[in-house]
Each structure stands twice: as C-alpha cells, then as structure tokens.
Design a protein around this motif. Structure first.
Motif, PDB file in Angstrom:
ATOM      1  N   ARG A   1      39.951  77.478  46.324  1.00 25.68           N
ATOM      2  CA  ARG A   1      39.671  76.581  47.443  1.00 25.68           C
ATOM      3  C   ARG A   1      39.067  77.376  48.597  1.00 25.68           C
ATOM      4  NH1 ARG A   1      44.276  72.717  49.447  1.00 25.68           N
ATOM      5  NH2 ARG A   1      43.171  71.268  48.138  1.00 25.68           N
ATOM      6  N   PHE A   2      38.050  76.818  49.205  1.00 23.22           N
ATOM      7  CA  PHE A   2      37.500  77.422  50.412  1.00 23.22           C
ATOM      8  C   PHE A   2      37.272  76.321  51.436  1.00 23.22           C
ATOM      9  CE2 PHE A   2      33.937  76.441  47.695  1.00 23.22           C
ATOM     10  CZ  PHE A   2      32.980  75.923  48.541  1.00 23.22           C
ATOM     11  N   GLY A   3      37.254  76.699  52.694  1.00 27.25           N
ATOM     12  CA  GLY A   3      37.129  75.690  53.725  1.00 27.25           C
ATOM     13  C   GLY A   3      36.709  76.257  55.061  1.00 27.25           C
ATOM     14  N   GLU A   4      36.592  75.367  55.997  1.00 27.36           N
ATOM     15  CA  GLU A   4      36.175  75.688  57.355  1.00 27.36           C
ATOM     16  C   GLU A   4      37.116  74.980  58.316  1.00 27.36           C
ATOM     17  OE1 GLU A   4      34.030  77.446  60.281  1.00 27.36           O
ATOM     18  OE2 GLU A   4      33.620  77.698  58.156  1.00 27.36           O
ATOM     19  N   SER A   5      37.457  75.670  59.399  1.00 29.28           N
ATOM     20  CA  SER A   5      38.324  75.076  60.424  1.00 29.28           C
ATOM     21  C   SER A   5      37.678  75.237  61.788  1.00 29.28           C
ATOM     22  CB  SER A   5      39.693  75.765  60.457  1.00 29.28           C
ATOM     23  OG  SER A   5      40.385  75.539  59.275  1.00 29.28           O
ATOM     24  N   SER A   6      37.854  74.243  62.614  1.00 28.57           N
ATOM     25  CA  SER A   6      37.371  74.295  63.978  1.00 28.57           C
ATOM     26  C   SER A   6      38.551  73.978  64.890  1.00 28.57           C
ATOM     27  CB  SER A   6      36.251  73.271  64.188  1.00 28.57           C
ATOM     28  OG  SER A   6      35.876  73.233  65.537  1.00 28.57           O
ATOM     29  N   LEU A   7      38.840  74.874  65.819  1.00 28.22           N
ATOM     30  CA  LEU A   7      39.958  74.703  66.738  1.00 28.22           C
ATOM     31  C   LEU A   7      39.416  74.586  68.154  1.00 28.22           C
ATOM     32  CD1 LEU A   7      42.152  77.564  65.272  1.00 28.22           C
ATOM     33  CD2 LEU A   7      42.122  75.172  64.591  1.00 28.22           C
ATOM     34  N   ARG A   8      39.832  73.573  68.874  1.00 31.37           N
ATOM     35  CA  ARG A   8      39.374  73.352  70.247  1.00 31.37           C
ATOM     36  C   ARG A   8      40.583  73.202  71.146  1.00 31.37           C
ATOM     37  NH1 ARG A   8      36.782  74.249  74.494  1.00 31.37           N
ATOM     38  NH2 ARG A   8      36.142  72.486  75.741  1.00 31.37           N
ATOM     39  N   ARG A   9      40.784  74.175  72.009  1.00 34.81           N
ATOM     40  CA  ARG A   9      41.924  74.149  72.918  1.00 34.81           C
ATOM     41  C   ARG A   9      41.453  73.772  74.311  1.00 34.81           C
ATOM     42  NH1 ARG A   9      46.367  78.889  73.474  1.00 34.81           N
ATOM     43  NH2 ARG A   9      47.984  77.563  74.320  1.00 34.81           N
TER      44      ARG A   9
END
Length: 86
Positions: A64-72
């Motif tokens: 499995r591979f993926g992408e994450s985007s975090l916005r604080r």
C-alpha cells in the motif's frame, strides 16, 4: 484540564470496478480548545484546529502506498502572550 476537544473523521473505500476496492481515502477534522501551557496556568493557549486528508492505493500483492496532507490552523495569540509576559 482541557477545554473543548473534538475529532471527526470519515474514511471510505472506492467500490468501483477499475480499483476493485483498492483505492481509499479519508478526511479528518480535529479541534483542541483553550488549555494551559504551564502548570500554574500563567500561559494559556487559544487552541487550534487541523484538517487531515489521506489517499491510499493498495496493489494486488498487498503493498500500500499513499499521500497525506495535513493543514494546521493555529492562532497567533500565544506569541502575543509571550511578548507581553514580564
């Protein structure tokens, strides 16, 4: 000790024929309200919220591979409080 705390999330898997259940993603919202930053409560945070977005794809062999985007989204009140402190 903490004020308001909230966490909401939703994770879905794409049921479409081309992905055959291998494509998934999620959206999460977190909020942490005002809370003390020092034991004597002399410095107080105004809190913050954040949004997290994830997208994953699983290959047939299970990798499995993926992408994450975090916005604080934090407030600038803490830096202002620190400047006013003697």
């Amino acid at each position: 000790m903490f004020g308001d705390v909230c966490s909401l999330s939703r994770h879905v898997t794409h049921p479409g024929t081309w992905a055959e259940g291998r494509l998934s993603g999620g959206l999460e919202f977190r909020y942490l309200g005002a809370h003390p930053l020092a034991e004597d409560n002399s410095i107080q945070s105004n809190g913050y919220n954040e949004w997290n977005l994830t997208l994953d794809y699983r290959l047939e062999n299970g990798f499995r591979f993926g992408e994450s985007s975090l916005r604080r989204c934090a407030t600038a009140a803490l830096s202002e409080t620190m400047r006013q402190r003697p």
